[in-house]
Motif scaffolding. Structure first.
Motif, PDB file in Angstrom:
ATOM      1  N   ARG A  25       0.854  -1.192   0.000  1.00 54.05           N
ATOM      2  CA  ARG A  25       0.000   0.000   0.000  1.00 54.05           C
ATOM      3  C   ARG A  25       0.888   1.240   0.000  1.00 54.05           C
ATOM      4  O   ARG A  25       1.976   1.247   0.590  1.00 54.05           O
ATOM      5  CB  ARG A  25      -0.897   0.010   1.246  1.00 54.05           C
ATOM      6  N   HIS A  26       0.417   2.296  -0.646  1.00 53.65           N
ATOM      7  CA  HIS A  26       1.155   3.571  -0.697  1.00 53.65           C
ATOM      8  C   HIS A  26       1.313   4.186   0.691  1.00 53.65           C
ATOM      9  O   HIS A  26       0.643   3.795   1.653  1.00 53.65           O
ATOM     10  CB  HIS A  26       0.416   4.553  -1.611  1.00 53.65           C
ATOM     11  N   GLY A  27       2.171   5.182   0.787  1.00 56.38           N
ATOM     12  CA  GLY A  27       2.392   5.898   2.037  1.00 56.38           C
ATOM     13  C   GLY A  27       1.252   6.840   2.378  1.00 56.38           C
ATOM     14  O   GLY A  27       0.389   7.130   1.545  1.00 56.38           O
ATOM     15  N   GLN A  28       1.264   7.330   3.616  1.00 58.73           N
ATOM     16  CA  GLN A  28       0.217   8.245   4.070  1.00 58.73           C
ATOM     17  C   GLN A  28       0.142   9.475   3.179  1.00 58.73           C
ATOM     18  O   GLN A  28       1.160  10.034   2.777  1.00 58.73           O
ATOM     19  CB  GLN A  28       0.495   8.695   5.514  1.00 58.73           C
ATOM     20  N   THR A  29      -1.088   9.893   2.898  1.00 53.98           N
ATOM     21  CA  THR A  29      -1.324  11.081   2.079  1.00 53.98           C
ATOM     22  C   THR A  29      -2.030  12.143   2.910  1.00 53.98           C
ATOM     23  O   THR A  29      -2.483  11.887   4.031  1.00 53.98           O
ATOM     24  CB  THR A  29      -2.220  10.752   0.867  1.00 53.98           C
ATOM     25  N   MET A  30      -2.175  13.310   2.310  1.00 47.32           N
ATOM     26  CA  MET A  30      -2.901  14.395   2.963  1.00 47.32           C
ATOM     27  C   MET A  30      -4.339  13.957   3.280  1.00 47.32           C
ATOM     28  O   MET A  30      -4.840  14.221   4.366  1.00 47.32           O
ATOM     29  CB  MET A  30      -2.903  15.625   2.056  1.00 47.32           C
ATOM     30  N   PHE A  31      -5.010  13.270   2.351  1.00 48.84           N
ATOM     31  CA  PHE A  31      -6.385  12.811   2.599  1.00 48.84           C
ATOM     32  C   PHE A  31      -6.428  11.738   3.684  1.00 48.84           C
ATOM     33  O   PHE A  31      -7.366  11.697   4.469  1.00 48.84           O
ATOM     34  CB  PHE A  31      -7.022  12.286   1.312  1.00 48.84           C
ATOM     35  N   ASN A  32      -5.425  10.846   3.743  1.00 47.29           N
ATOM     36  CA  ASN A  32      -5.366   9.867   4.838  1.00 47.29           C
ATOM     37  C   ASN A  32      -5.293  10.601   6.176  1.00 47.29           C
ATOM     38  O   ASN A  32      -5.993  10.245   7.126  1.00 47.29           O
ATOM     39  CB  ASN A  32      -4.157   8.957   4.727  1.00 47.29           C
ATOM     40  N   GLU A  33      -4.435  11.594   6.232  1.00 43.07           N
ATOM     41  CA  GLU A  33      -4.245  12.368   7.463  1.00 43.07           C
ATOM     42  C   GLU A  33      -5.541  13.064   7.886  1.00 43.07           C
ATOM     43  O   GLU A  33      -5.835  13.172   9.073  1.00 43.07           O
ATOM     44  CB  GLU A  33      -3.137  13.389   7.220  1.00 43.07           C
ATOM     45  N   VAL A  39     -12.079  10.179   2.109  1.00 45.59           N
ATOM     46  CA  VAL A  39     -12.125   9.155   1.064  1.00 45.59           C
ATOM     47  C   VAL A  39     -11.282   9.650  -0.099  1.00 45.59           C
ATOM     48  O   VAL A  39     -11.467  10.764  -0.587  1.00 45.59           O
ATOM     49  CB  VAL A  39     -13.580   8.922   0.590  1.00 45.59           C
ATOM     50  N   GLN A  40     -10.352   8.807  -0.561  1.00 47.17           N
ATOM     51  CA  GLN A  40      -9.485   9.200  -1.660  1.00 47.17           C
ATOM     52  C   GLN A  40      -9.917   8.593  -2.971  1.00 47.17           C
ATOM     53  O   GLN A  40     -10.065   9.292  -3.958  1.00 47.17           O
ATOM     54  CB  GLN A  40      -8.042   8.793  -1.362  1.00 47.17           C
ATOM     55  N   GLY A  41     -10.091   7.303  -3.004  1.00 45.05           N
ATOM     56  CA  GLY A  41     -10.513   6.663  -4.239  1.00 45.05           C
ATOM     57  C   GLY A  41      -9.645   7.031  -5.414  1.00 45.05           C
ATOM     58  O   GLY A  41      -8.414   6.977  -5.345  1.00 45.05           O
ATOM     59  N   VAL A  42     -10.271   7.439  -6.513  1.00 49.81           N
ATOM     60  CA  VAL A  42      -9.514   7.755  -7.725  1.00 49.81           C
ATOM     61  C   VAL A  42      -8.964   9.176  -7.725  1.00 49.81           C
ATOM     62  O   VAL A  42      -8.116   9.504  -8.538  1.00 49.81           O
ATOM     63  CB  VAL A  42     -10.340   7.501  -9.010  1.00 49.81           C
ATOM     64  N   CYS A  43      -9.466  10.034  -6.813  1.00 51.74           N
ATOM     65  CA  CYS A  43      -8.842  11.357  -6.722  1.00 51.74           C
ATOM     66  C   CYS A  43      -7.513  11.169  -5.987  1.00 51.74           C
ATOM     67  O   CYS A  43      -7.289  10.153  -5.358  1.00 51.74           O
ATOM     68  CB  CYS A  43      -9.755  12.373  -6.041  1.00 51.74           C
ATOM     69  N   ASP A  44      -6.645  12.120  -6.086  1.00 56.56           N
ATOM     70  CA  ASP A  44      -5.314  11.942  -5.537  1.00 56.56           C
ATOM     71  C   ASP A  44      -4.992  13.057  -4.556  1.00 56.56           C
ATOM     72  O   ASP A  44      -5.538  14.158  -4.656  1.00 56.56           O
ATOM     73  CB  ASP A  44      -4.277  11.929  -6.663  1.00 56.56           C
ATOM     74  N   SER A  45      -4.124  12.767  -3.625  1.00 63.61           N
ATOM     75  CA  SER A  45      -3.545  13.787  -2.761  1.00 63.61           C
ATOM     76  C   SER A  45      -2.095  13.384  -2.523  1.00 63.61           C
ATOM     77  O   SER A  45      -1.751  12.206  -2.612  1.00 63.61           O
ATOM     78  CB  SER A  45      -4.340  13.932  -1.460  1.00 63.61           C
ATOM     79  N   PRO A  46      -1.247  14.356  -2.228  1.00 57.94           N
ATOM     80  CA  PRO A  46       0.188  14.063  -2.131  1.00 57.94           C
ATOM     81  C   PRO A  46       0.554  13.296  -0.868  1.00 57.94           C
ATOM     82  O   PRO A  46      -0.150  13.339   0.141  1.00 57.94           O
ATOM     83  CB  PRO A  46       0.814  15.455  -2.117  1.00 57.94           C
ATOM     84  N   LEU A  47       1.694  12.618  -0.944  1.00 59.30           N
ATOM     85  CA  LEU A  47       2.249  11.975   0.241  1.00 59.30           C
ATOM     86  C   LEU A  47       2.618  13.046   1.267  1.00 59.30           C
ATOM     87  O   LEU A  47       3.120  14.118   0.915  1.00 59.30           O
ATOM     88  CB  LEU A  47       3.521  11.188  -0.098  1.00 59.30           C
ATOM     89  N   THR A  48       2.396  12.734   2.522  1.00 58.00           N
ATOM     90  CA  THR A  48       2.860  13.603   3.606  1.00 58.00           C
ATOM     91  C   THR A  48       4.317  13.244   3.917  1.00 58.00           C
ATOM     92  O   THR A  48       4.843  12.251   3.400  1.00 58.00           O
ATOM     93  CB  THR A  48       2.012  13.387   4.871  1.00 58.00           C
ATOM     94  N   GLU A  49       4.949  14.025   4.763  1.00 60.05           N
ATOM     95  CA  GLU A  49       6.305  13.683   5.190  1.00 60.05           C
ATOM     96  C   GLU A  49       6.297  12.327   5.878  1.00 60.05           C
ATOM     97  O   GLU A  49       7.210  11.525   5.694  1.00 60.05           O
ATOM     98  CB  GLU A  49       6.883  14.767   6.108  1.00 60.05           C
ATOM     99  N   LYS A  50       5.258  12.068   6.674  1.00 57.35           N
ATOM    100  CA  LYS A  50       5.142  10.773   7.331  1.00 57.35           C
ATOM    101  C   LYS A  50       5.010   9.657   6.300  1.00 57.35           C
ATOM    102  O   LYS A  50       5.577   8.577   6.462  1.00 57.35           O
ATOM    103  CB  LYS A  50       3.939  10.754   8.278  1.00 57.35           C
ATOM    104  N   GLY A  51       4.255   9.901   5.214  1.00 57.89           N
ATOM    105  CA  GLY A  51       4.110   8.911   4.149  1.00 57.89           C
ATOM    106  C   GLY A  51       5.448   8.573   3.508  1.00 57.89           C
ATOM    107  O   GLY A  51       5.724   7.416   3.182  1.00 57.89           O
ATOM    108  N   LYS A  52       6.286   9.579   3.339  1.00 58.09           N
ATOM    109  CA  LYS A  52       7.625   9.350   2.786  1.00 58.09           C
ATOM    110  C   LYS A  52       8.477   8.545   3.763  1.00 58.09           C
ATOM    111  O   LYS A  52       9.205   7.637   3.362  1.00 58.09           O
ATOM    112  CB  LYS A  52       8.291  10.686   2.458  1.00 58.09           C
ATOM    113  N   GLU A  53       8.364   8.863   5.056  1.00 55.38           N
ATOM    114  CA  GLU A  53       9.098   8.111   6.085  1.00 55.38           C
ATOM    115  C   GLU A  53       8.637   6.650   6.108  1.00 55.38           C
ATOM    116  O   GLU A  53       9.465   5.745   6.256  1.00 55.38           O
ATOM    117  CB  GLU A  53       8.869   8.734   7.466  1.00 55.38           C
ATOM    118  N   GLN A  54       7.335   6.428   5.965  1.00 49.18           N
ATOM    119  CA  GLN A  54       6.807   5.061   5.951  1.00 49.18           C
ATOM    120  C   GLN A  54       7.393   4.264   4.793  1.00 49.18           C
ATOM    121  O   GLN A  54       7.759   3.100   4.949  1.00 49.18           O
ATOM    122  CB  GLN A  54       5.274   5.088   5.840  1.00 49.18           C
TER     123      GLN A  54
END
Length: 187
Positions: A9-17, A21-36
Motif C-alpha cells: 500500500r502507498h504511504g500516508q497522504t494528505m487525505f489519509n491524514e 475518502v481518496q478513491g480515484v482522486c489523488d492527494s500528495p504523500l505527507t512527510e510521514k508517508g515518505k518516512e513510511q
C-alpha cells in the motif's frame, strides 16, 4: 513454478491524514508517508534482501511516488491496480459514508468492491504470467488490495500505509496464496 508478489500500500497522504475518502482522486504523500516508504524499504525489503525482477505501480501519483522511494528500478504504471472509485463520495470525510458503501457505490458513480477485486485479480494474474517475471513489487491502494485479497478467498485486515502482503503465485493453477502480511508500524 511459484513466483512472488509483494503487494504494497502507498504511504500516508494528505487525505489519509484528514480521514477523507481518496478513491480515484489523488492527494500528495505527507512527510510521514515518505518516512513510511523508506521504513518499508529498509526494514522489509533490504533487511530480507528482497529484490523484485519487476516493479509496477498504479497510475495514481501517491502509489508511484511511494514506489520511487522504495526502489530506483524502472517500473510500469498500470490502471488495473488503481484504487477503486468512490464516485460522488470522493473527498468526503470517511465518517460521512453510508455503512452499505461496498454495495451502494454504483448508484453514486462508484465501483463495486467485488469488481475492484476482479480487476486487480485479472491485472496481477497477467503480470505474473509474463515470462521474465520472477518476483513482482506492486504498489497499490488500501481498498483495492483488500478487494484483491478477498477475491483470493482471504479475509484481509485493514492495511496500514506502506504495509506489504507477500503472496505466492502458482503458474500451474494461476492461484495466489498468502505467505505473510507485514504491517508497517509507523502509523
Amino acid at each position: 513454478m511459484k513466483k512472488k508478489l509483494y503487494l504494497m500500500r502507498h504511504g500516508q497522504t494528505m487525505f489519509n491524514e484528514q480521514d477523507r475518502v481518496q478513491g480515484v482522486c489523488d492527494s500528495p504523500l505527507t512527510e510521514k508517508g515518505k518516512e513510511q516508504a523508506l521504513y518499508t524499504r529498509d526494514h522489509f525489503f533490504r533487511d530480507r534482501d528482497i529484490q523484485a525482477s519487476l516493479a509496477i505501480s498504479s497510475t495514481q501519483e501517491r502509489a508511484s511516488d511511494t514506489l520511487e522511494l522504495v526502489t530506483e528500478q524502472p517500473y510500469d504504471r498500470l490502471k488495473g491496480i488503481k484504487e477503486m472509485s468512490f464516485g460522488l463520495y470522493e473527498g468526503w470525510l470517511n465518517k460521512m459514508i453510508p455503512k452499505d458503501w461496498e454495495v451502494s457505490l454504483p448508484q453514486y458513480g462508484g465501483e463495486l468492491f467485488s469488481d475492484a477485486g476482479i480487476r486487480m485479480m485479472d491485472t496481477l494474474s497477467e503480470v505474473m504470467k509474463r515470462p521474465a517475471t520472477g518476483s513482482v513489487l506492486a504498489v497499490s491502494h488500501g481498498c483495492a488490495i483488500r478487494a484483491f485479497l478477498t477475491a483470493c478467498g482471504l479475509n484481509p485486515p485493514r492495511f496500514n500505509n506502506c504495509s506489504v502482503a507477500e503472496l505466492d503465485w502458482d503458474s500451474e493453477t494461476g492461484a495466489f496464496s498468502l505467505v505473510e502480511i507485514w504491517q508497517n508500524p509507523l502509523i
